[in-house]
Motif scaffolding. Structure first.
Motif, PDB file in Angstrom:
ATOM      1  N   GLU A  59      78.995  33.842  44.225  1.00  0.00           N
ATOM      2  CA  GLU A  59      78.022  32.972  43.547  1.00  0.00           C
ATOM      3  C   GLU A  59      77.413  33.638  42.315  1.00  0.00           C
ATOM      4  N   PHE A  60      77.192  34.944  42.400  1.00  0.00           N
ATOM      5  CA  PHE A  60      76.623  35.650  41.255  1.00  0.00           C
ATOM      6  C   PHE A  60      77.591  35.606  40.065  1.00  0.00           C
ATOM      7  N   ALA A  61      78.866  35.896  40.347  1.00  0.00           N
ATOM      8  CA  ALA A  61      79.897  35.846  39.297  1.00  0.00           C
ATOM      9  C   ALA A  61      80.025  34.422  38.768  1.00  0.00           C
ATOM     10  N   GLY A  62      80.011  33.437  39.688  1.00  0.00           N
ATOM     11  CA  GLY A  62      80.118  32.030  39.296  1.00  0.00           C
ATOM     12  C   GLY A  62      78.936  31.569  38.461  1.00  0.00           C
ATOM     13  N   GLY A  63      77.741  32.038  38.796  1.00  0.00           N
ATOM     14  CA  GLY A  63      76.526  31.679  38.048  1.00  0.00           C
ATOM     15  C   GLY A  63      76.580  32.196  36.625  1.00  0.00           C
ATOM     16  N   SER A  68      74.782  28.534  35.399  1.00  0.00           N
ATOM     17  CA  SER A  68      73.910  27.749  36.279  1.00  0.00           C
ATOM     18  C   SER A  68      72.805  28.586  36.926  1.00  0.00           C
ATOM     19  N   LEU A  69      71.567  28.153  36.713  1.00  0.00           N
ATOM     20  CA  LEU A  69      70.431  28.814  37.360  1.00  0.00           C
ATOM     21  C   LEU A  69      70.464  28.551  38.863  1.00  0.00           C
ATOM     22  N   ALA A  70      70.850  27.335  39.238  1.00  0.00           N
ATOM     23  CA  ALA A  70      70.892  26.987  40.663  1.00  0.00           C
ATOM     24  C   ALA A  70      71.825  27.946  41.403  1.00  0.00           C
ATOM     25  N   LEU A  71      72.972  28.273  40.793  1.00  0.00           N
ATOM     26  CA  LEU A  71      73.909  29.213  41.419  1.00  0.00           C
ATOM     27  C   LEU A  71      73.365  30.632  41.406  1.00  0.00           C
ATOM     28  N   LEU A  72      72.802  31.049  40.260  1.00  0.00           N
ATOM     29  CA  LEU A  72      72.257  32.402  40.147  1.00  0.00           C
ATOM     30  C   LEU A  72      71.084  32.607  41.101  1.00  0.00           C
ATOM     31  N   VAL A 143      75.503  23.406  31.484  1.00  0.00           N
ATOM     32  CA  VAL A 143      76.071  24.066  32.657  1.00  0.00           C
ATOM     33  C   VAL A 143      77.464  23.503  32.936  1.00  0.00           C
ATOM     34  N   ALA A 144      78.402  24.417  33.270  1.00  0.00           N
ATOM     35  CA  ALA A 144      79.757  23.967  33.639  1.00  0.00           C
ATOM     36  C   ALA A 144      79.679  23.424  35.069  1.00  0.00           C
ATOM     37  N   SER A 145      79.274  22.168  35.181  1.00  0.00           N
ATOM     38  CA  SER A 145      78.923  21.604  36.484  1.00  0.00           C
ATOM     39  C   SER A 145      80.081  21.503  37.479  1.00  0.00           C
ATOM     40  N   GLY A 146      81.283  21.267  37.008  1.00  0.00           N
ATOM     41  CA  GLY A 146      82.436  21.153  37.912  1.00  0.00           C
ATOM     42  C   GLY A 146      82.685  22.449  38.658  1.00  0.00           C
ATOM     43  N   VAL A 209      68.417  19.053  33.128  1.00  0.00           N
ATOM     44  CA  VAL A 209      67.126  19.459  33.697  1.00  0.00           C
ATOM     45  C   VAL A 209      67.160  19.374  35.245  1.00  0.00           C
ATOM     46  N   ALA A 210      68.212  18.715  35.774  1.00  0.00           N
ATOM     47  CA  ALA A 210      68.374  18.620  37.236  1.00  0.00           C
ATOM     48  C   ALA A 210      68.523  20.012  37.859  1.00  0.00           C
ATOM     49  N   ASP A 211      69.123  20.936  37.101  1.00  0.00           N
ATOM     50  CA  ASP A 211      69.366  22.297  37.598  1.00  0.00           C
ATOM     51  C   ASP A 211      68.047  22.994  37.977  1.00  0.00           C
ATOM     52  N   PRO A 212      67.072  23.110  37.042  1.00  0.00           N
ATOM     53  CA  PRO A 212      65.795  23.734  37.425  1.00  0.00           C
ATOM     54  C   PRO A 212      64.978  22.920  38.433  1.00  0.00           C
TER      55      PRO A 212
END
Length: 326
Positions: A59-63, A68-72, A143-146, A209-212
């Motif tokens: 997840e860290f690498a993916g974030g 993506s903040l949600a992933l990080l 964000v690269a949402s996919g 803004v959905a991410d934060p």
């Protein structure tokens, strides 16, 4: 407590009886957290630790790649979770160590300290997630949402396996140390679900803004669980009466025994999850058989309240001691 001739024989009998009580505590049904379920607790924690550490790196690498903040934030939470699971594991190993003259209760309290630390780290993580999210509200990055959703889905599956392992093999309900670890994993599950939902919203509506927003919701849910763990751990460390035992009811039970005039200096506390202890002074009628009264008190505490570690000082009316402060 006072040492006197009238209570010496009682003390000998009391300790003889409680040799059996202690044996049950360590090897049988005497306690939830340190009976035959300890191995299951350890196994569940170890599996969850390995899974969490692996997904944290992913997840860290993916974030970083997707932005993506949600992933990080989820991977940051997982870093804390991996540490917490390891701490809970170490605490459980320490708690199994034998008692010594210097530490007469052994290392059982180590589990409560681990739970307290886990609760605090959950608060710290939630604070940083909310702080970062507030900054992103004003300037939401793309964000690269996919890719984000794919990684979050893998994280969710792994968290579900960890949570299931902890529930299946461990005593999540009664052991505060295990529950604090389980809450970390549950927080991860919510983080992964949040990242998937945020990714879906961004993919369909382009609403970054959905991410934060999702990050804040997850942080608040984490805080709710952390508060429960902190409250219970502090209550145990403050020698509070166990939640499932009514202090006044125990006093009434002891006072209702034939020959008991009064019960005072009654203390009930938790050593570690599922292991409760009690001490009190019991004033007995001068004509009553204090040994028979004591035996009945011990029996009722064990059968009605599950308290097998009790120290009861029986006193006749002529026994005098200083006014007790507590």
């Amino acid at each position: 407590m006072k040492n006197n001739t009238s209570t010496k024989t009682r003390n000998n009998e009391h300790h003889h009886h409680h040799g059996i009580g202690h044996h049950q505590h360590h090897h049988g049904a005497g306690g939830h957290s340190h009976g035959d379920n300890r191995e299951g607790n350890k196994k569940g924690l170890l599996i969850a630790f390995v899974i969490t550490t692996s997904i944290m790196v992913l997840e860290f690498a993916g974030g970083l790649v997707t932005g993506s903040l949600a992933l990080l934030s989820d991977s940051g939470h997982m870093l804390s979770d991996a540490s917490s699971l390891l701490l809970s594991l170490v605490a459980m190993i320490f708690a199994a160590k034998a008692a010594s003259p210097k530490r007469t209760f052994g290392f059982y309290r180590f589990e409560i300290l681990a739970a307290l630390f886990n609760g605090v780290t959950l608060f710290v993580i939630a604070f940083f997630i909310i702080k970062e999210a507030c900054e992103r509200f004003y300037n939401p990055p793309e964000v690269a949402s996919g890719s984000m959703m794919l990684i979050a889905s893998i994280g969710l599956a792994a968290n579900m396996i960890s949570a299931w392992m902890l529930m299946r093999k461990g005593d999540v309900k009664n052991n505060v140390n295990l529950r604090s670890a389980y809450l970390h994993v549950l927080g991860d599950m919510l983080g992964s679900v949040g990242a998937i939902v945020a990714g879906l919203v961004m993919l369909v509506f382009g609403w970054y803004v959905a991410d934060p927003i999702i990050s804040v919701v997850v942080a608040l849910l984490i805080l709710r669980g952390a508060w429960g763990v902190l409250k219970q751990a502090v209550h145990i460390l403050m020698e509070g009466t166990p939640d499932n035992i009514d202090h006044d009811e125990v006093k009434q039970t002891l006072q209702s025994i034939d020959g008991v005039v009064d019960v005072h200096d009654l203390h009930i506390w938790t050593v570690t999850s599922g292991f409760h202890a009690l001490s009190c002074h019991m004033r007995v009628d001068n004509d009553a058989d204090s040994q028979a009264v004591l035996q009945q008190a011990i029996h009722r505490l064990e059968t009605e309240y599950g308290i097998t570690h009790s120290t009861i000082q029986t006193e006749h009316s002529h026994i005098q001691h200083e006014q007790l402060k507590l």
